[in-house]
Design an enzyme around this catalytic site. Structure first.
Site, PDB file in Angstrom:
ATOM      1  N   ASN A   1       0.849  -1.197   0.000  1.00  0.00           N
ATOM      2  CA  ASN A   1       0.000   0.000   0.000  1.00  0.00           C
ATOM      3  C   ASN A   1       0.883   1.244   0.000  1.00  0.00           C
ATOM      4  O   ASN A   1       1.953   1.276   0.620  1.00  0.00           O
ATOM      5  CB  ASN A   1      -0.990  -0.009   1.159  1.00  0.00           C
ATOM      6  CG  ASN A   1      -0.363  -0.140   2.532  1.00  0.00           C
ATOM      7  OD1 ASN A   1       0.674  -0.774   2.689  1.00  0.00           O
ATOM      8  ND2 ASN A   1      -0.989   0.444   3.534  1.00  0.00           N
ATOM      9  N   ILE A   2       0.420   2.251  -0.731  1.00  0.00           N
ATOM     10  CA  ILE A   2       1.169   3.507  -0.871  1.00  0.00           C
ATOM     11  C   ILE A   2       0.196   4.643  -0.566  1.00  0.00           C
ATOM     12  O   ILE A   2      -0.735   4.897  -1.341  1.00  0.00           O
ATOM     13  CB  ILE A   2       1.755   3.648  -2.295  1.00  0.00           C
ATOM     14  CG1 ILE A   2       2.617   2.422  -2.643  1.00  0.00           C
ATOM     15  CG2 ILE A   2       2.561   4.942  -2.417  1.00  0.00           C
ATOM     16  CD1 ILE A   2       3.026   2.347  -4.114  1.00  0.00           C
ATOM     17  N   GLU A   3       0.400   5.286   0.576  1.00  0.00           N
ATOM     18  CA  GLU A   3      -0.530   6.331   1.015  1.00  0.00           C
ATOM     19  C   GLU A   3      -0.083   7.705   0.517  1.00  0.00           C
ATOM     20  O   GLU A   3       0.991   7.867  -0.069  1.00  0.00           O
ATOM     21  CB  GLU A   3      -0.639   6.278   2.549  1.00  0.00           C
ATOM     22  CG  GLU A   3      -1.189   4.928   3.001  1.00  0.00           C
ATOM     23  CD  GLU A   3      -1.454   4.819   4.491  1.00  0.00           C
ATOM     24  OE1 GLU A   3      -0.964   5.667   5.262  1.00  0.00           O
ATOM     25  OE2 GLU A   3      -2.167   3.866   4.867  1.00  0.00           O
TER      26      GLU A   3
ATOM     27  N   CYS B   1      -4.045   0.572  -2.652  1.00  0.00           N
ATOM     28  CA  CYS B   1      -3.872  -0.643  -1.843  1.00  0.00           C
ATOM     29  C   CYS B   1      -2.793  -1.549  -2.446  1.00  0.00           C
ATOM     30  O   CYS B   1      -2.482  -1.473  -3.643  1.00  0.00           O
ATOM     31  CB  CYS B   1      -5.177  -1.435  -1.797  1.00  0.00           C
ATOM     32  SG  CYS B   1      -6.509  -0.656  -0.897  1.00  0.00           S
TER      33      CYS B   1
ATOM     34  N   GLU C   1      -2.954  -4.722  -3.118  1.00  0.00           N
ATOM     35  CA  GLU C   1      -3.433  -5.646  -4.154  1.00  0.00           C
ATOM     36  C   GLU C   1      -3.451  -4.966  -5.521  1.00  0.00           C
ATOM     37  O   GLU C   1      -3.062  -5.541  -6.535  1.00  0.00           O
ATOM     38  CB  GLU C   1      -4.853  -6.134  -3.835  1.00  0.00           C
ATOM     39  CG  GLU C   1      -4.990  -6.881  -2.519  1.00  0.00           C
ATOM     40  CD  GLU C   1      -5.304  -5.966  -1.344  1.00  0.00           C
ATOM     41  OE1 GLU C   1      -4.735  -4.849  -1.267  1.00  0.00           O
ATOM     42  OE2 GLU C   1      -6.106  -6.375  -0.492  1.00  0.00           O
TER      43      GLU C   1
ATOM     44  N   CYS D   1     -10.132  -5.267   0.126  1.00  0.00           N
ATOM     45  CA  CYS D   1     -11.240  -4.303   0.165  1.00  0.00           C
ATOM     46  C   CYS D   1     -12.076  -4.424  -1.116  1.00  0.00           C
ATOM     47  O   CYS D   1     -11.673  -5.062  -2.095  1.00  0.00           O
ATOM     48  CB  CYS D   1     -10.708  -2.876   0.348  1.00  0.00           C
ATOM     49  SG  CYS D   1     -10.100  -2.110  -1.169  1.00  0.00           S
TER      50      CYS D   1
ATOM     51  N   CYS E   1     -10.420  -3.330  -4.432  1.00  0.00           N
ATOM     52  CA  CYS E   1      -9.439  -4.309  -4.939  1.00  0.00           C
ATOM     53  C   CYS E   1     -10.133  -5.538  -5.502  1.00  0.00           C
ATOM     54  O   CYS E   1      -9.694  -6.107  -6.506  1.00  0.00           O
ATOM     55  CB  CYS E   1      -8.451  -4.685  -3.848  1.00  0.00           C
ATOM     56  SG  CYS E   1      -7.352  -3.314  -3.433  1.00  0.00           S
TER      57      CYS E   1
HETATM   58  N1  THU Z   1      -5.276  -1.449   2.392  1.00  0.00           N
HETATM   59  C1  THU Z   1      -4.727  -2.261   1.451  1.00  0.00           C
HETATM   60  O1  THU Z   1      -3.576  -2.069   1.041  1.00  0.00           O
HETATM   61  N2  THU Z   1      -5.474  -3.296   0.978  1.00  0.00           N
HETATM   62  C2  THU Z   1      -6.757  -3.559   1.352  1.00  0.00           C
HETATM   63  O2  THU Z   1      -7.399  -4.434   0.779  1.00  0.00           O
HETATM   64  C3  THU Z   1      -7.361  -2.812   2.443  1.00  0.00           C
HETATM   65  C4  THU Z   1      -6.630  -1.607   2.900  1.00  0.00           C
HETATM   66  C5  THU Z   1      -4.491  -0.320   2.903  1.00  0.00           C
HETATM   67  C6  THU Z   1      -4.976   1.036   2.458  1.00  0.00           C
HETATM   68  C7  THU Z   1      -4.436   1.935   3.557  1.00  0.00           C
HETATM   69  O3  THU Z   1      -3.126   2.329   3.221  1.00  0.00           O
HETATM   70  C8  THU Z   1      -4.377   1.023   4.759  1.00  0.00           C
HETATM   71  O4  THU Z   1      -4.520  -0.293   4.313  1.00  0.00           O
HETATM   72  C9  THU Z   1      -5.445   1.317   5.800  1.00  0.00           C
HETATM   73  O5  THU Z   1      -6.709   1.310   5.237  1.00  0.00           O
END
Ligand code: THU
Length: 133
Positions: free
Chosen positions: A42-44, A53, A55, A90, A93
């Protein structure tokens, strides 16, 4: 590669997570039909909604290299170093996975093996579009 090894690759991919806002690190390891494994994290972003996300990072890496057929995805997420709690994908994804993967895509979490259709039993896909393009 075994399910356990694919899950270990997902945990390893979470090391590169850029998650200074949620502090929740996620890694994904996507096994293509050709045997190659594409990992993602994940890259915020300071503009929160631009976060991607793990995935989708993995799917987009593969598709951008011309690989669109997949057998399995392993996902691992944690806010500390314990990845034993399952981290299901999620909805966004799931929809992106569903574009490229059939119901039988194996989804490997820390608590076992599932199919894409376990999470997304009825999907919106190209068959709904009038010209089925
Ligand atoms: N996140 C994912 O990378 N994959 C998911 O299927 C659910 C959520 C990440 C997004 C965010 O950076 C962190 O988890 C918290 O929601």
């Amino acid at each position: 590669m075994t399910d356990k090894e694919l899950l270990a690759a997902a945990v390893k991919a979470a090391e590169n997570s850029y998650s200074p806002y949620s502090h929740f690190r996620v890694g994904a390891a996507l096994m293509a039909e050709n045997g190659k494994v594409y990992t993602g994290c994940n890259i915020e972003n300071a503009s929160y909604s631009l976060t991607i996300c793990a995935e989708r990072t993995a799917v987009f890496k593969a598709v951008s290299e011309g690989v669109t057929k997949f057998k399995a995805i392993a996902i691992a997420g944690s806010s500390d170093s314990d990845f034993s709690k399952p981290c299901p994908p999620c909805g966004a994804c799931l929809q992106v996975l569903s574009e490229f993967c059939g119901n039988d895509l194996a989804v490997i979490l820390s608590n076992g093996w599932f199919k894409l259709s376990d999470f997304l039993p009825m999907r919106f896909d190209k068959t709904q579009l009038s010209d089925n393009r």
